[in-house]
Enzyme design. Structure first.
Site, PDB file in Angstrom:
ATOM      1  N   GLY A  12     -35.780   6.536   8.956  1.00 43.47           N
ATOM      2  CA  GLY A  12     -36.488   7.406   9.889  1.00 43.47           C
ATOM      3  C   GLY A  12     -37.576   8.269   9.304  1.00 43.47           C
ATOM      4  N   THR A  13     -38.206   7.868   8.192  1.00 44.90           N
ATOM      5  CA  THR A  13     -39.262   8.716   7.634  1.00 44.90           C
ATOM      6  C   THR A  13     -40.461   8.798   8.571  1.00 44.90           C
ATOM      7  OG1 THR A  13     -40.186   6.889   6.333  1.00 44.90           O
ATOM      8  CG2 THR A  13     -38.574   8.305   5.243  1.00 44.90           C
ATOM      9  N   ASN A  14     -40.858   7.682   9.167  1.00 42.27           N
ATOM     10  CA  ASN A  14     -41.965   7.739  10.132  1.00 42.27           C
ATOM     11  C   ASN A  14     -41.554   8.506  11.383  1.00 42.27           C
ATOM     12  OD1 ASN A  14     -44.432   6.572   9.251  1.00 42.27           O
ATOM     13  ND2 ASN A  14     -43.471   4.563   9.276  1.00 42.27           N
ATOM     14  N   ASN A 100     -46.367  -0.110  17.701  1.00 45.32           N
ATOM     15  CA  ASN A 100     -45.663  -0.379  16.448  1.00 45.32           C
ATOM     16  C   ASN A 100     -46.606  -0.121  15.280  1.00 45.32           C
ATOM     17  OD1 ASN A 100     -43.533  -1.333  14.777  1.00 45.32           O
ATOM     18  ND2 ASN A 100     -44.434  -3.379  14.726  1.00 45.32           N
ATOM     19  N   HIS A 102     -47.287  -1.506  11.214  1.00 47.93           N
ATOM     20  CA  HIS A 102     -46.971  -2.560  10.248  1.00 47.93           C
ATOM     21  C   HIS A 102     -47.569  -2.172   8.899  1.00 47.93           C
ATOM     22  CE1 HIS A 102     -45.780  -6.566   9.044  1.00 47.93           C
ATOM     23  NE2 HIS A 102     -46.946  -6.693   8.439  1.00 47.93           N
TER      24      HIS A 102
END
Length: 187
Positions: A12-14, A100, A102
């Site tokens: 969960g860093t982002n 999203n 990437h």
């Protein structure tokens, strides 16, 4: 006020950076963090910030009634390290409203199975001069949705997958929340 849900499968860093970005924001509220893994660190990140959480099984991910009920009132879905394919009914219900990130410059190094360290290994092995991030809308195919934003970093001759990942992750944390905010403003 627009409500976003973050779907994630990992640490969960982002997601943490996104939640922190929107704390106190008058336009956007992170109203749910959901994961297909009950031990995912992202759930702890959400609890720490007072964001409601949900856990669902892979079978429930494909249950239209369950998922649409869980996502009721959501304006935008953010995938932040979510490792499952989004079912067609969600793509239809949230058309152009699932985003999203990437860890490479798409269309290179994308597709099924290309995530995390595997991407950085492939970039280095291919002898690429640069890598970076791609923020894109989600469609029926892995990593093939409309590109909203890209930013690059050089690939150094001394890079390892881990050192490249650190520089790419810095770009993710810097840009993903800002692009989400721009996207929400266009809804």
């Amino acid at each position: 006020m627009k409500n976003i849900a973050i779907l994630a499968s990992g640490t969960g860093t982002n997601a943490a950076k996104i939640m922190d970005h929107f704390i106190g924001n008058p336009e956007v509220f992170v109203s749910l963090v959901a994961s297909n893994k009950e031990t995912a660190g992202v759930l702890d990140e959400a609890v720490e910030r007072g964001v409601p959480t949900a856990v669902f099984t892979n079978d429930q991910l494909n249950d239209e009634e369950f998922m649409l009920n869980m996502l009721r009132g959501i304006d935008l879905i953010v995938l932040a390290g979510f490792m499952r394919k989004v079912p067609t009914f969600l793509l239809e219900e949230f058309e152009d409203r699932i985003v999203n990130i990437h860890p490479a410059l798409l269309p290179k190094f994308g597709g099924k199975g290309m995530y995390g360290k595997k991407v950085h290994e492939a970039v280095i092995e291919a002898g690429e001069k640069e890598s970076g991030i791609t923020i894109h809308l989600v469609n029926e195919e892995y990593d093939e949705g409309k590109i909203l934003f890209q930013e690059s970093v050089p690939v150094k001759q001394t890079d390892t997958p881990e050192s490249l990942a650190m520089r790419v992750q810095k770009l993710e944390h810097e840009h993903f929340p800002k692009i989400i905010q721009k996207l929400v403003r266009s809804l």
